[in-house]
Enzyme design. Structure first.
Site, PDB file in Angstrom:
ATOM      1  N   THR A  74       0.853  -1.182   0.000  1.00 35.35           N
ATOM      2  CA  THR A  74       0.000   0.000   0.000  1.00 35.35           C
ATOM      3  C   THR A  74       0.896   1.241   0.000  1.00 35.35           C
ATOM      4  OG1 THR A  74      -0.008   0.367   2.398  1.00 35.35           O
ATOM      5  CG2 THR A  74      -1.567  -1.258   1.557  1.00 35.35           C
TER       6      THR A  74
ATOM      7  N   ASP B 278       6.711  13.166  -4.184  1.00 29.63           N
ATOM      8  CA  ASP B 278       7.136  11.775  -4.309  1.00 29.63           C
ATOM      9  C   ASP B 278       8.654  11.690  -4.500  1.00 29.63           C
ATOM     10  OD1 ASP B 278       6.311   8.974  -4.710  1.00 29.63           O
ATOM     11  OD2 ASP B 278       7.283   9.311  -6.654  1.00 29.63           O
TER      12      ASP B 278
ATOM     13  N   LYS C 104      11.774  10.100  -2.020  1.00 31.69           N
ATOM     14  CA  LYS C 104      12.866   9.216  -2.448  1.00 31.69           C
ATOM     15  C   LYS C 104      14.219   9.819  -2.054  1.00 31.69           C
ATOM     16  CE  LYS C 104      10.110   7.198  -6.103  1.00 31.69           C
ATOM     17  NZ  LYS C 104       9.653   7.297  -7.479  1.00 31.69           N
TER      18      LYS C 104
END
Ligand code: ADP
Ligand code: ASP
Ligand code: MG
Length: 919
Positions: free
Chosen positions: A652, A775, A779
């Protein structure tokens, strides 16, 4: 009182009519005339039974109230008709356990086996029908606790044997057996009534009652065997087997006296087939007793020794001795041979397929024991014999470890203190105190520093032991020479047994490694110098997992992992399909056994006890799914009882699921995920998670959080672990933004490229989720932290590509509609870059030297590797002290369900190899 006397007189009839033992110990005693049949023998009522309290003295005469002898006629021997007992190889001994004689059909089957054995002479030892001994103990418990239901419980015992007899016997046999049975039952009723009134029972009375199951099963079986016209007699072993009670709920056979009585019995009952009762015996004073629970195996072994038999075959309901209790380890294998010592150790430590005392009598005469399955006659079973007669070829291939067994319900006692070292007699004082309370010490371990002595006793005895030690060492404790007598409750013993462990180095290393990998804490260890056995004490709740972990380490070279998949959406679903396609190959070629025990979405979950059929998981989830509950799910996947390792795979993007990782790792559950939330969330939580994972043997892998299946985290780790120093990590981490800028070449406006990317499925449903850069920032944070930087997500400046006025726009559609209004800004930037021979790229940067990170649009010259990309590729450049001039570059597709699932899959295989799978 009158009624009561009548009751007791009934029981007196019983005492003399149920094939009672010879009074062989007093052969010269005067034999009185008796109304009983010639088979009846003298019998002494168990001494401690308080008959006088019950008012029966007048019934029997005062002088005899506590030791009543009812003597019957005994056939007078003459030296002329005395038949000598032949001994030796001509005898085969068979023992049939309770399950073998559980029903009339099974008793017939047993008779067939006896008849078809072509041995010259046969001695058959038989247990009570299955459950009957439990029923008999239950009668006693009920009666002594004054619970009337013993009467109906006794009726059930009668009914069971009556209906079995009606099925099996006919004519005179049936009539004789039923009359005996009714007789016995009415006597038992009287006896139980007496116990009921007394509210108390002595051990010898109890032994007398519970032994009836064997008397009935042996008689029924003997009638059937005799029908086959065999020369067959039944033996009430109370007439032959003489044993001395000991203080520890055990009895010691008196071989000499038993042999004497056997000779005598045989001379009066010479026969080629003897059906003997298991379990029961007499004391030297002729008081009936038993060999204690499960003692029929022991009876058979003693008989084997008395007859010097060729072999003792123990028939039961399993194919032989398994490498571990087959009820606990489904992968247990049958052991073809075991040495006497190995069998003894296995049974002592809880393998109840054999009573532990079975070995000694037969070992003395080198008589092999064969354990066979009555329900699977074609299986050769397990032969227990002297190692010299082992099947060499079979054995050589076997592991040095033969089997594992466990004992539950133990407590450890630890006596500790500096004052113990070098003081002679401490151990003797400790164990003297333990002996005084009658506790049974199962294992002992003492560190060579003599600082502490630790031993295991049954949990029910530990309180008395601790109190005895406290009082015995009061002075030493007060003076501080002993620091404590500590009790650690809820423990289990796991014993690893194998005679060849002695000559094989490294066995214990492998054993402890397997336990460590299953995250099991060992509380105490003992290894005798015979090296047949290594015993470890673990928490009771860990015991089955420990058993499975060590068993699978020695027996299943394959690594078995229980998996729970959370989030069967695009990525999770693809992973399940990949597992489906690859599982067989992994099992066959790499011995890796991956079993998906559960799949859970946010609403529905599917659980399985043995592993979900992955070819039908979608359909099963729909049909058999239950309401999702993550806690229940975790418990199911981890708590399953046959797989030592558990991994939860979080597919998820949910931060609630990510917040469970700490708890899972703490429980010894490995975690694998492409979910970035845990590693890019609050720094303190991340640091705690990593610290926990490093301290334990639990693994946490998250390769797919950056660059999908590309080896980015593993490359970074490889650099760091080999001592390289990271200077800078720079890359295009978003497949979407890579696609957009690779195609934003001036032929079309920016908004059109975004629309095209959305159309092709490269973007999130709302492209702002990609364009905002969050996003990419996650990272960057993951890589920064992996490189040792202590940064929060908020420390990373992020250049969002979502124009300011469109950030609050309601829907994705509205956003897409309005985006063209802002095309000119990016068009201008692109134009400027092009004029200087450069391209625009949206990158993330970790600057390890300055301990910072950034996410922004940058310009790169057209010959830079970042400018050469196509499609949605990711590219990551590591600049390190070793790769300084030319960075180390990893490039390839970094988004999409197949490659992301592939990245998770390779983490799963990495886990398998960390857990010991062959490479
Ligand atoms: P019986 O009534 O025939 O004496 P038991 O119940 O006493 O049978 O013993 C057989 C049982 O022992 C098997 O059904 C099996 O469940 C259990 N058992 C425990 N450990 C082992 C083992 N290592 N190998 C085989 N059986 C075992
Ligand atoms: N019937 C006895 C018991 O159940 C002895 C045996 O079966 O071994 O304990
Ligand atoms: Mg048994």
């Amino acid at each position: 009182m009158a009624a009561f006397s009548a009751t007791i007189s009934e029981s007196s009839r019983f005492l003399s009519s149920t094939s009672l033992p010879h009074d062989a110990a007093a052969p010269k005693r005067k034999i009185s005339a008796s109304p009983f049949p010639s088979q009846c023998r003298s019998f002494s009522l168990p001494k401690p039974f308080p008959l006088s309290r019950l008012g029966v003295v007048s019934q029997w005469g005062r002088g005899k109230s506590l030791n009543i002898c009812v003597q019957a006629s005994v056939a007078v021997e003459t030296s002329m008709d005395k038949v000598h007992l032949p001994k030796g190889n001509m005898w085969a001994v068979h023992k049939f356990g309770g399950t073998c004689v559980g029903t009339s059909q099974r008793i017939k089957n047993v008779a067939d086996i006896i008849v078809s054995d072509d041995s010259e002479r046969k001695l058959v030892v038989v247990s009570a029908m299955s459950k009957v001994t439990d029923m008999m103990y239950d009668l006693i418990n009920k009666a002594q606790s004054r619970d009337d239901s013993y009467i109906s419980a006794l009726d059930a015992v009668l009914e069971k044997h009556q209906s079995t007899a009606l099925d099996l016997l006919d004519g005179d046999d049936l009539a004789t057996f039923l009359s005996q049975l009714h007789h016995d039952i009415s006597n038992l009723k009287a006896m139980l009534r007496a116990i009921y009134i007394a509210g108390h029972v002595t051990e010898s009375f109890s032994d007398f009652v519970v032994g009836h199951g064997e008397l009935w099963s042996a008689q029924m079986l003997s009638y059937i065997v005799r029908k086959n016209e065999l020369d067959c007699k039944w033996m009430d072993t109370r007439e032959v087997l003489i044993v001395n009670p000991t203080s520890s709920n055990q009895v010691d056979p008196d071989f000499l006296e038993s042999e004497r009585r056997l000779e005598k019995w045989f001379s009066q009952n010479p026969s080629k087939v003897i059906i003997a009762t298991g379990f029961i015996a007499s004391t030297p004073q002729n008081i009936p007793t038993t060999l204690k629970r499960d003692g029929s195996d022991f009876s058979a072994a003693i008989m084997g020794a008395l007859f010097r038999a060729r072999r003792v075959t123990i028939w039961t309901d399993v194919d032989g001795v398994y490498s571990a209790d087959p009820r606990k380890v489904s992968e247990a294998v049958i052991l073809r041979t075991l040495s006497y010592q190995e069998a003894w150790e296995m049974s002592y430590f809880g393998a109840n397929v054999l009573h532990p005392r079975t070995i000694i009598p037969v070992m003395r005469y080198d008589i092999p024991i064969v354990i066979r399955n009555i329900f699977n006659i074609s299986s050769p079973g397990t032969t227990i014999c002297h190692p010299a007669t082992e099947d060499e070829d079979g054995q050589r291939l076997e592991s040095p470890v033969k089997g594992f067994a466990t004992i539950d319900n133990l407590a450890l006692v630890n006596v500790e203190g500096t004052g113990m070292a070098g003081v002679p007699g401490t151990a003797s004082a400790i164990f003297g105190a333990v002996k005084d309370v009658g506790a049974n010490v199962i294992m002992i371990s003492q560190a060579s520093s003599e600082h502490s002595v630790c031993f295991a006793v049954p949990e029910k005895e530990v309180k008395a032991v601790a109190e005895a030690l406290q009082s015995r060492f009061r002075q030493a404790l007060d003076a501080g020479r002993l620091s404590q007598v500590a009790v650690i409750p809820n423990c289990s013993i796991l014993a690893t047994v194998g005679q060849k462990m002695a000559s094989t180095p490294g066995v214990s290393a492998t054993l402890f490694n397997a336990l460590a990998k299953a995250n099991i804490n060992v509380r105490a260890i003992a290894q005798g110098c015979s090296e047949y056995n290594i015993t470890v004490v673990v928490k009771r709740e860990d015991c089955i997992r420990a058993l499975r972990a060590v068993h699978s380490r020695f027996y299943l070279s394959r690594t078995t992992i229980a998996m729970g998949i959370i989030g069967p959406g695009l990525i999770g679903g693809t992973l399940l399909d990949q597992l489906r396609d690859q599982a067989a190959v992994l099992k066959e070629e790499f011995n890796i056994d991956l079993r998906v025990m559960g799949i859970t979405g946010s609403r529905t979950m599917l659980l399985s006890e043995v592993g979900i059929d992955l070819s039908r998981w979608r359909e099963l989830l729909k049909q058999k799914g239950q309401v999702a509950d993550l806690e229940k799910f975790t418990q199911h996947v981890h708590g399953n009882h046959f797989i030592p390792n558990t991994v939860l795979v979080d597919c998820t993007a949910d931060s609630n699921v990510a917040s469970c990782y700490h708890d899972w790792l703490r429980k010894g559950i490995h975690v694998i995920t492409p979910n970035k939330k845990a590693n890019s969330g609050p720094l303190d939580k991340y640091l705690k998670l990593r610290a926990l994972q490093r301290q334990s043997y639990t693994h946490y892998f998250y390769e797919a959080t950056v660059g999908a299946g590309l080896p980015i985290i593993s490359t970074l780790r490889g650099l760091l672990e080999t001592g390289d120093r990271i200077l800078r990590i720079e890359g295009i981490f978003s497949g979407t933004l890579s696609y957009i800028f690779n195609n934003f070449t001036g032929t079309r406006p920016f908004s059109e490229v975004v629309a095209e990317a959305k159309q092709a499925g490269y973007t999130e449903p709302d492209p702002r989720d990609d364009l905002s850069g969050t996003d990419v920032a996650r990272k960057v944070i993951i890589l920064a932290r992996e490189s040792g930087l202590k940064l929060e997500l908020s420390d990373i400046p992020v250049q969002s590509l979502v124009p300011e006025p469109l950030r609050a726009t309601a829907s994705a559609e509205d956003f897409m509609e309005q985006l063209p209004q802002f095309d000119k800004d990016l068009a201008r930037e692109r134009q400027e870059a092009e004029e200087s021979g450069e391209v625009l790229r949206y990158v993330g940067v970790v600057d390890a030297v300055n301990q910072e990170g950034v996410v922004e649009l940058r310009r790169y010259s057209k010959d830079h590797p970042f400018a050469q990309l196509s499609g949605s590729d990711n590219i990551i450049a590591f600049t390190t002290t070793r790769y300084k001039e030319q960075p180390l570059i990893v490039r390839g597709p970094g988004a999409g369900a197949q490659v992301t699932a592939g990245g998770i899959f390779s983490d799963i295989l990495r886990l398998a190899s960390y857990l010991g799978a062959p490479s």
